[in-house]
Design a protein around this motif. Structure first.
Motif, mmCIF file in Angstrom:
data_model
loop_
_atom_site.group_PDB
_atom_site.id
_atom_site.type_symbol
_atom_site.label_atom_id
_atom_site.label_comp_id
_atom_site.label_asym_id
_atom_site.label_seq_id
_atom_site.Cartn_x
_atom_site.Cartn_y
_atom_site.Cartn_z
ATOM 1 N N SER A 92 0.830 -1.210 0.000
ATOM 2 C CA SER A 92 0.000 0.000 0.000
ATOM 3 C C SER A 92 0.862 1.255 0.000
ATOM 4 C CB SER A 92 -0.929 -0.003 1.215
ATOM 5 O OG SER A 92 -1.751 1.139 1.225
ATOM 6 N N GLY A 93 1.920 1.243 0.806
ATOM 7 C CA GLY A 93 2.823 2.383 0.841
ATOM 8 C C GLY A 93 3.474 2.638 -0.510
ATOM 9 N N ILE A 94 3.887 1.569 -1.181
ATOM 10 C CA ILE A 94 4.523 1.708 -2.496
ATOM 11 C C ILE A 94 3.542 2.249 -3.517
ATOM 12 C CG2 ILE A 94 5.544 0.405 -4.413
ATOM 13 C CD1 ILE A 94 6.746 -1.492 -2.239
ATOM 14 N N VAL A 95 2.358 1.684 -3.559
ATOM 15 C CA VAL A 95 1.353 2.115 -4.545
ATOM 16 C C VAL A 95 0.974 3.574 -4.343
ATOM 17 C CG1 VAL A 95 -1.058 1.804 -5.252
ATOM 18 C CG2 VAL A 95 0.438 -0.193 -4.998
ATOM 19 N N LEU A 117 11.506 -3.287 -10.197
ATOM 20 C CA LEU A 117 11.022 -3.530 -8.836
ATOM 21 C C LEU A 117 10.222 -4.823 -8.838
ATOM 22 C CD1 LEU A 117 10.520 -2.689 -5.874
ATOM 23 C CD2 LEU A 117 8.497 -1.436 -6.696
ATOM 24 N N VAL A 118 10.639 -5.776 -8.005
ATOM 25 C CA VAL A 118 9.950 -7.060 -7.887
ATOM 26 C C VAL A 118 9.363 -7.161 -6.486
ATOM 27 C CG1 VAL A 118 10.194 -9.571 -7.939
ATOM 28 C CG2 VAL A 118 11.477 -8.154 -9.580
ATOM 29 N N LEU A 119 8.058 -7.368 -6.428
ATOM 30 C CA LEU A 119 7.354 -7.487 -5.156
ATOM 31 C C LEU A 119 6.900 -8.928 -4.962
ATOM 32 C CD1 LEU A 119 5.115 -4.275 -5.380
ATOM 33 C CD2 LEU A 119 7.405 -4.511 -4.384
ATOM 34 N N PRO A 125 -6.135 -15.566 2.158
ATOM 35 C CA PRO A 125 -6.651 -15.172 0.845
ATOM 36 C C PRO A 125 -6.552 -13.660 0.653
ATOM 37 C CG PRO A 125 -8.460 -15.585 2.360
ATOM 38 C CD PRO A 125 -7.206 -15.947 3.097
ATOM 39 N N LEU A 126 -6.823 -13.214 -0.551
ATOM 40 C CA LEU A 126 -6.771 -11.793 -0.894
ATOM 41 C C LEU A 126 -8.180 -11.236 -1.015
ATOM 42 C CD1 LEU A 126 -4.090 -12.042 -3.736
ATOM 43 C CD2 LEU A 126 -3.692 -11.277 -1.391
ATOM 44 N N HIS A 127 -8.398 -10.057 -0.425
ATOM 45 C CA HIS A 127 -9.690 -9.395 -0.659
ATOM 46 C C HIS A 127 -9.540 -8.377 -1.786
ATOM 47 C CE1 HIS A 127 -8.338 -5.778 1.430
ATOM 48 N NE2 HIS A 127 -8.195 -6.430 2.581
ATOM 49 N N GLU A 128 -10.626 -7.730 -2.134
ATOM 50 C CA GLU A 128 -10.623 -6.826 -3.291
ATOM 51 C C GLU A 128 -9.589 -5.716 -3.157
ATOM 52 O OE1 GLU A 128 -13.629 -3.763 -5.671
ATOM 53 O OE2 GLU A 128 -14.449 -5.215 -4.245
ATOM 54 N N GLY A 129 -9.414 -5.197 -1.935
ATOM 55 C CA GLY A 129 -8.431 -4.133 -1.728
ATOM 56 C C GLY A 129 -7.014 -4.592 -2.020
ATOM 57 N N HIS A 130 -6.682 -5.815 -1.594
ATOM 58 C CA HIS A 130 -5.361 -6.370 -1.902
ATOM 59 C C HIS A 130 -5.178 -6.509 -3.417
ATOM 60 C CE1 HIS A 130 -5.656 -8.642 2.192
ATOM 61 N NE2 HIS A 130 -5.195 -7.415 2.369
ATOM 62 N N CYS A 131 -6.196 -7.055 -4.070
ATOM 63 C CA CYS A 131 -6.113 -7.257 -5.527
ATOM 64 C C CYS A 131 -5.962 -5.931 -6.257
ATOM 65 C CB CYS A 131 -7.361 -7.996 -6.027
ATOM 66 S SG CYS A 131 -7.501 -9.690 -5.406
ATOM 67 N N LEU A 133 -4.581 -3.192 -5.062
ATOM 68 C CA LEU A 133 -3.220 -2.700 -4.844
ATOM 69 C C LEU A 133 -2.210 -3.420 -5.732
ATOM 70 C CD1 LEU A 133 -3.211 -2.370 -0.954
ATOM 71 C CD2 LEU A 133 -3.045 -0.482 -2.598
ATOM 72 N N LEU A 134 -2.367 -4.736 -5.869
ATOM 73 C CA LEU A 134 -1.467 -5.496 -6.742
ATOM 74 C C LEU A 134 -1.588 -5.034 -8.186
ATOM 75 C CD1 LEU A 134 -2.029 -9.002 -5.140
ATOM 76 C CD2 LEU A 134 0.128 -7.707 -5.116
ATOM 77 N N TYR A 135 -2.818 -4.789 -8.611
ATOM 78 C CA TYR A 135 -3.065 -4.295 -9.972
ATOM 79 C C TYR A 135 -2.417 -2.922 -10.174
ATOM 80 C CZ TYR A 135 -5.736 -2.231 -13.824
ATOM 81 O OH TYR A 135 -6.111 -1.594 -14.976
ATOM 82 N N GLU A 136 -2.606 -2.038 -9.195
ATOM 83 C CA GLU A 136 -2.038 -0.690 -9.312
ATOM 84 C C GLU A 136 -0.509 -0.725 -9.283
ATOM 85 O OE1 GLU A 136 -3.490 2.034 -10.118
ATOM 86 O OE2 GLU A 136 -5.542 1.254 -10.035
#
Length: 197
Positions: A92-95, A117-119, A125-131, A133-136
């Protein structure tokens, strides 16, 4: 080559540690290590290594609160950064470019300088907010490399699974670690031997 390694507070500190162990065998690669407060806690909980043992694997160690460190500036050349593991807080901080610690600031620098940059997100499991952030993060230019085990290489131990992931992470920087059992085509698996039918 010069790589930044961040270990944040998600479970899976073994990925960052093994990465450092492999890179420590390469005198041609300079590593700059940053471990968050949560990362330090997880090293103590998940491994038998001391913080000093982990830090000794790196060429240079930075305090995660030192925003004046070399890696906090784009004028300090690096070949990129791996955050392994990457917590959702760090993601979240990176995004959001919320650089309140050195892991996030160094990642922000890598992105703005168009470096790699490799994360390595470790959450399930992942919720919508996690997904989201990964997309962004991907849209910003980061490579999302969750430590999902492969099985074509016939791992027999947890160490085999970790090694395969770490080796594949290093592949992203053109570094052949020698620890990856490579796919050799259908019917052969990763061993190079034809399988019986």
């Amino acid at each position: 080559m010069r790589l930044v390694v961040g270990i944040s507070g998600a479970s899976g500190s073994v990925y960052g540690i093994r990465l450092l162990e492999v890179l420590a065998t390469r005198p041609d690669i300079e590593t700059h290590l940053v471990i968050s407060h949560g990362g330090k806690l997880n090293i103590a909980v998940e491994t038998k290594m001391s913080l000093a043992d982990v830090e000794a694997l790196a060429s240079v160690v930075h305090n995660d609160q030192n925003l004046g460190a070399t890696i906090a500036s784009g004028s300090f050349p690096t070949d990129g950064m791996i955050v392994a593991p990457c917590s959702m807080k760090t993601l979240s901080g990176i995004v959001n470019s919320y650089a309140d610690n050195l892991i996030v600031r160094a990642a922000d620098v890598v992105l703005k300088e168009r470096r790699r940059l490799v994360l390595v997100p470790r959450e399930m499991p992942l919720h919508e907010g996690h997904c989201r952030l990964l997309y962004e993060a991907s849209r910003l230019g980061a490579i999302i490399a969750p430590p999902m085990p492969a099985f074509y290489n016939e791992p027999r131990t947890v160490a085999d699974i970790v090694d395969h992931t770490v080796g594949r992470l290093l592949d992203l920087f053109g570094i052949d670690s020698g620890i990856v059992r490579r796919w050799d085509g259908a019917g052969r698996g990763a061993t190079g031997r034809k399988k019986r039918r």
